[in-house]
Design a protein around this motif. Structure first.
Motif, PDB file in Angstrom:
ATOM      1  N   GLY A  32      41.483  56.854  80.235  1.00  7.16           N
ATOM      2  CA  GLY A  32      41.469  57.677  81.408  1.00  7.16           C
ATOM      3  C   GLY A  32      41.404  56.544  82.689  1.00  7.16           C
ATOM      4  N   LEU A  33      40.766  55.265  82.473  1.00  6.24           N
ATOM      5  CA  LEU A  33      40.810  54.335  83.848  1.00  6.24           C
ATOM      6  C   LEU A  33      42.187  54.353  84.422  1.00  6.24           C
ATOM      7  N   VAL A  34      42.448  54.133  85.750  1.00  5.10           N
ATOM      8  CA  VAL A  34      43.706  53.884  86.253  1.00  5.10           C
ATOM      9  C   VAL A  34      44.277  52.560  85.993  1.00  5.10           C
ATOM     10  N   SER A  35      43.413  51.606  85.660  1.00  9.85           N
ATOM     11  CA  SER A  35      43.693  50.287  85.379  1.00  9.85           C
ATOM     12  C   SER A  35      42.835  49.627  84.330  1.00  9.85           C
ATOM     13  N   ASP A  36      43.259  48.672  83.679  1.00  4.47           N
ATOM     14  CA  ASP A  36      42.503  47.983  82.793  1.00  4.47           C
ATOM     15  C   ASP A  36      41.772  46.641  83.514  1.00  4.47           C
ATOM     16  N   SER A  37      42.066  46.399  84.549  1.00  6.52           N
ATOM     17  CA  SER A  37      41.586  45.399  85.525  1.00  6.52           C
ATOM     18  C   SER A  37      40.485  45.897  86.255  1.00  6.52           C
ATOM     19  N   VAL A  38      39.215  45.909  85.928  1.00 11.79           N
ATOM     20  CA  VAL A  38      38.166  46.278  86.654  1.00 11.79           C
ATOM     21  C   VAL A  38      37.091  45.240  87.194  1.00 11.79           C
ATOM     22  N   MET A  39      37.022  45.172  88.407  1.00 15.28           N
ATOM     23  CA  MET A  39      36.104  44.232  89.204  1.00 15.28           C
ATOM     24  C   MET A  39      35.035  44.645  89.707  1.00 15.28           C
ATOM     25  N   ARG A  40      34.805  45.841  89.823  1.00 16.84           N
ATOM     26  CA  ARG A  40      33.477  46.283  90.309  1.00 16.84           C
ATOM     27  C   ARG A  40      33.097  47.419  89.748  1.00 16.84           C
ATOM     28  N   ILE A  41      31.699  47.823  89.613  1.00 15.52           N
ATOM     29  CA  ILE A  41      31.075  48.855  88.834  1.00 15.52           C
ATOM     30  C   ILE A  41      29.776  49.134  89.843  1.00 15.52           C
ATOM     31  N   ILE A  42      29.738  50.673  90.219  1.00 17.76           N
ATOM     32  CA  ILE A  42      28.376  50.624  90.672  1.00 17.76           C
ATOM     33  C   ILE A  42      28.107  52.186  90.116  1.00 17.76           C
ATOM     34  N   GLU A  43      26.781  52.742  90.085  1.00 19.71           N
ATOM     35  CA  GLU A  43      26.195  53.881  89.789  1.00 19.71           C
ATOM     36  C   GLU A  43      25.695  54.622  91.230  1.00 19.71           C
ATOM     37  N   ASP A  44      26.289  55.992  91.350  1.00 18.86           N
ATOM     38  CA  ASP A  44      25.655  56.700  92.564  1.00 18.86           C
ATOM     39  C   ASP A  44      24.549  57.316  92.302  1.00 18.86           C
ATOM     40  N   LYS A  45      23.850  57.894  93.221  1.00 19.79           N
ATOM     41  CA  LYS A  45      22.693  58.787  93.251  1.00 19.79           C
ATOM     42  C   LYS A  45      22.877  60.056  92.394  1.00 19.79           C
ATOM     43  N   ASN A  46      24.015  60.400  91.887  1.00 15.02           N
ATOM     44  CA  ASN A  46      24.389  61.741  90.917  1.00 15.02           C
ATOM     45  C   ASN A  46      24.633  61.039  89.483  1.00 15.02           C
ATOM     46  N   ARG A  47      24.567  60.055  89.318  1.00 13.95           N
ATOM     47  CA  ARG A  47      24.571  59.222  88.058  1.00 13.95           C
ATOM     48  C   ARG A  47      25.801  58.917  87.697  1.00 13.95           C
ATOM     49  N   ASN A  48      26.926  59.303  88.530  1.00  8.74           N
ATOM     50  CA  ASN A  48      28.315  58.914  88.120  1.00  8.74           C
ATOM     51  C   ASN A  48      28.590  57.177  88.110  1.00  8.74           C
ATOM     52  N   ILE A  49      29.399  56.789  87.495  1.00  9.17           N
ATOM     53  CA  ILE A  49      29.654  55.556  87.521  1.00  9.17           C
ATOM     54  C   ILE A  49      31.082  55.470  87.913  1.00  9.17           C
ATOM     55  N   TRP A  50      31.173  54.419  89.105  1.00  7.51           N
ATOM     56  CA  TRP A  50      32.344  54.089  89.671  1.00  7.51           C
ATOM     57  C   TRP A  50      32.892  52.838  89.333  1.00  7.51           C
ATOM     58  N   PHE A  51      34.390  52.713  89.394  1.00  8.09           N
ATOM     59  CA  PHE A  51      34.957  51.420  88.674  1.00  8.09           C
ATOM     60  C   PHE A  51      36.067  51.324  89.811  1.00  8.09           C
ATOM     61  N   GLY A  52      36.032  50.037  90.180  1.00  4.29           N
ATOM     62  CA  GLY A  52      37.266  49.579  91.081  1.00  4.29           C
ATOM     63  C   GLY A  52      37.830  48.436  90.603  1.00  4.29           C
TER      64      GLY A  52
END
Length: 115
Positions: A32-52
């Motif tokens: 389900g990732l939009v791309s396999d090339s991921v350079m940034r990862i954060i967790e938001d206050k709602n505990r969602n993990i964001w990948f860029g």
């Protein structure tokens, strides 16, 4: 990045990996990732993990990915930075001096870049 549950998240040009202290789980474009090339990862206050990365940004809620690209309003799909502000907005820094603010519904874009 270590999330609030203690999992360790890391990435490379082939996807994202989560280590829970016992085993590794990998996530790729086929998950389900939009791309396999991921350079940034954060967790938001709602505990969602964001990948860029090279293809835009994705939010992971622990079960499924929701991804955003220029088709959804992101200023550029080449993501270099992700930050959550005090109000819970997600700021996305992209290639060519692009900056997008995601308020949970829409993107507001800023740029000084001249082609």
């Amino acid at each position: 990045m270590q999330d609030k549950n203690g999992n360790i998240w890391f990435s490379n040009w082939s996807g994202v990996y989560r280590y829970d202290g016992k085993s590794f789980t990998s996530f790729t474009k086929s998950d389900g990732l939009v791309s396999d090339s991921v350079m940034r990862i954060i967790e938001d206050k709602n505990r969602n993990i964001w990948f860029g990365g090279a293809g835009g940004i994705c939010r992971y809620d622990g079960k499924a990915f929701t991804c955003f690209t220029t088709k959804d309003g992101l200023i550029n799909n080449g993501v270099w930075a992700i930050l959550e502000d005090k109000k819970g907005n997600i700021w996305v820094g992209t290639r060519e001096t692009g900056l997008s603010l995601y308020d949970g519904k829409t993107f507001i874009n800023y740029s000084e870049y001249k082609h």
